[in-house]
Design an enzyme around this catalytic site. Structure first.
Site, PDB file in Angstrom:
ATOM      1  N   LYS A  80       0.850  -1.184   0.000  1.00 49.08           N
ATOM      2  CA  LYS A  80       0.000   0.000   0.000  1.00 49.08           C
ATOM      3  C   LYS A  80       0.890   1.239   0.000  1.00 49.08           C
ATOM      4  O   LYS A  80       1.995   1.228   0.552  1.00 49.08           O
ATOM      5  CB  LYS A  80      -0.894  -0.044   1.243  1.00 49.08           C
ATOM      6  CG  LYS A  80      -1.981   1.000   1.319  1.00 49.08           C
ATOM      7  CD  LYS A  80      -2.843   0.719   2.544  1.00 49.08           C
ATOM      8  CE  LYS A  80      -3.976   1.721   2.710  1.00 49.08           C
ATOM      9  NZ  LYS A  80      -4.849   1.377   3.856  1.00 49.08           N
ATOM     10  N   SER A 155      -9.549   1.282   2.945  1.00 48.90           N
ATOM     11  CA  SER A 155      -8.707   2.199   2.200  1.00 48.90           C
ATOM     12  C   SER A 155      -7.638   1.510   1.367  1.00 48.90           C
ATOM     13  O   SER A 155      -6.993   2.140   0.527  1.00 48.90           O
ATOM     14  CB  SER A 155      -8.038   3.175   3.172  1.00 48.90           C
ATOM     15  OG  SER A 155      -7.179   2.503   4.066  1.00 48.90           O
ATOM     16  N   SER A 179      -9.821  -1.343   6.918  1.00 47.06           N
ATOM     17  CA  SER A 179      -9.246  -1.004   5.615  1.00 47.06           C
ATOM     18  C   SER A 179      -8.495  -2.123   4.913  1.00 47.06           C
ATOM     19  O   SER A 179      -8.150  -1.991   3.738  1.00 47.06           O
ATOM     20  CB  SER A 179      -8.321   0.214   5.744  1.00 47.06           C
ATOM     21  OG  SER A 179      -9.084   1.376   5.970  1.00 47.06           O
TER      22      SER A 179
END
Length: 450
Positions: A80, A155, A179
């Site tokens: 990420k 996310s 997330s």
């Protein structure tokens, strides 16, 4: 061995060890798929082609010389975009962080490198990890591989899209209120949020230091377990054996949130399959969910605001309007409100622990709906209209408030259906047992890669 990422981390690792596949070939295949599919999915924001190929070739040389660094040696992994990599700007997909050059690797990244993993790129995400939809990003939203008119969830949106589309076998995400699990459920993956601090968060752009976690997104329970073990620096990286038949699952009902009928039907079908396989199902109302949601916000908002206070003043216009609004709101959460939220958090932990004591584990739907459409601001549920953000986080934030490990598993996806997830939850420190439970439950409810 074809060397496709659909075969998963463990199968690819076996092929690398028996010589039927080499890491350079595997990595080139991933790079080719990224080049072909990323324009459609917007999953990756950075691809490290030269560095990844060099790391893959180094892994091949090490293996040929008799060095085996473990189950991730030579396996491509995506990060990420909030994980620090030394010498590179960690933007968390925010223009405000474009000059945020990291002095060192994040702790999790250092452990991946030590394990011989091939870091192939960094993925798209909801800006600052401050949202569960994946809608807001300086590079635009990541798209769901099953339907590119829909979001991948947030996310950790790009990490989920990348694994679900077969661009990479596994990816890392961060989880403050779901997330890792939200996009995993939306894209049909296994997503693991471990016990708080089991995997270090050092070097991951912080959002809320008492709620943040790091976890893997993978195509199977076994793959998620192995990656988590490496990241937690466990001496034993073997896959947990499935729990025996006869688990007692406490199934949480949400009095304030009714499931979309299509998700509800699949959830009930999964519970029936578990009962038919010999597991016991009991139901309970998960109380205080609204209070938990308010307290979660009252903790996350000021913690995030304190982290980005100076940057908000210096680069106000560089934040998306929704993000800076949330950061501004966090500035106005008083100490009394924050401390009351932390007191409620302690009460809530005791309350849930009391419930959990009556079961082997807790079970709930990961999301009340399937992946929302790009730009969709609200979700219509039988209980009423809720914001897309609240729909994504409502059933997931409990695990972050408690610091308990939670894993989402994909339920059977019929032709024409979008993925939906089922979550398992155990008390803090019981990660290994939770993964053993997940290994038992997953094949029963239909853990098939989508």
């Amino acid at each position: 061995m074809s060397g496709t990422t659909a075969e998963g981390v463990l199968a690819l690792g076996r092929a690398l060890r028996d010589g039927s596949l080499d890491s350079a070939t595997l990595t080139r295949g991933c790079l080719d798929r990224i080049a072909a599919e990323n324009p459609r999915l917007n999953a990756f924001v950075e691809v490290f082609e030269a560095e990844a190929l060099a790391a893959a070739e180094r892994a091949d040389r090490e293996r040929a010389a008799g060095t085996d660094r473990g189950p991730l040696h030579g396996i491509p992994v995506a990060l990420k975009n909030n994980f620090d990599m030394a010498g590179l700007a960690t933007t968390a997909c925010s223009e405000a962080l474009r000059d945020n050059v990291a002095a060192a690797d994040a702790d999790a990244v250092a452990r991946l490198r030590a394990a011989g993993a091939v870091i192939i790129g960094r993925t798209n995400m909801h800006e600052l990890a401050y949202g569960g939809t994946g809608q807001v990003s300086a590079t635009g939203p990541a798209r769901n591989p099953r339907d590119t008119d829909r979001l991948a969830g947030g996310s950790s949106s790009g990490s989920a899209a990348a694994v679900a589309a077969g661009l990479v076998p596994v990816a890392l995400g961060s989880d403050t209120g779901g997330s890792v699990r939200i996009p995993s459920a939306a894209c049909g993956l296994v997503g693991l949020k471990p016990t708080f601090d089991r995997i270090p968060t050092g070097g991951v752009v912080p959002l809320s230091w008492t709620l943040d976690h790091v976890g893997p997104l993978a195509r199977s329970v076994a793959d998620a377990a192995v990656v988590a073990a490496v990241l937690a620096a466990d001496a034993d990286t073997t896959v947990p054996s499935p729990s025996p038949v006869g688990l007692h699952l406490g199934v949480a009902r949400f009095p304030d949130l009714a499931l979309d009928p299509a998700v509800a039907e699949r959830f009930e079908r999964s519970l029936e399959a578990l009962q038919a396989a010999g597991h016991r199902i009991s139901r309970f109302d998960l109380e205080y969910t609204r209070e938990a949601h308010r307290s979660w916000l009252a903790i996350m908002y000021p913690e995030a605001a304190s982290r980005f206070e100076a940057l908000l003043g210096a680069r106000y216009e560089d934040f998306d309007v929704t993000i800076r609004t949330q950061l501004e709101a966090g500035r106005h959460v008083g100490a009394t409100t924050y401390l009351r939220a932390q007191r409620f958090r302690a009460f809530y932990g005791r309350h849930i622990a009391g419930i959990a004591a009556g079961y082997d584990l807790i079970c709930m739907p990961t999301l009340p709906t399937v992946a929302p459409k790009v730009g969709q601001k609200s979700v219509e549920l039988p209980s009423g209209t809720v914001s897309t953000q609240d729909a994504m986080t409502f059933s997931n934030l409990t695990a972050n408030m408690l610091g308990w490990p939670a894993v989402t598993l994909p339920m059977t996806t019929r032709e024409g259906e979008l993925p939906a997830g089922l979550t398992l939850l155990r008390p803090a420190g019981q990660d290994h047992q939770l993964l053993a439970d997940a290994a038992a439950v997953a094949p029963i409810i239909g853990n098939k890669p989508v």
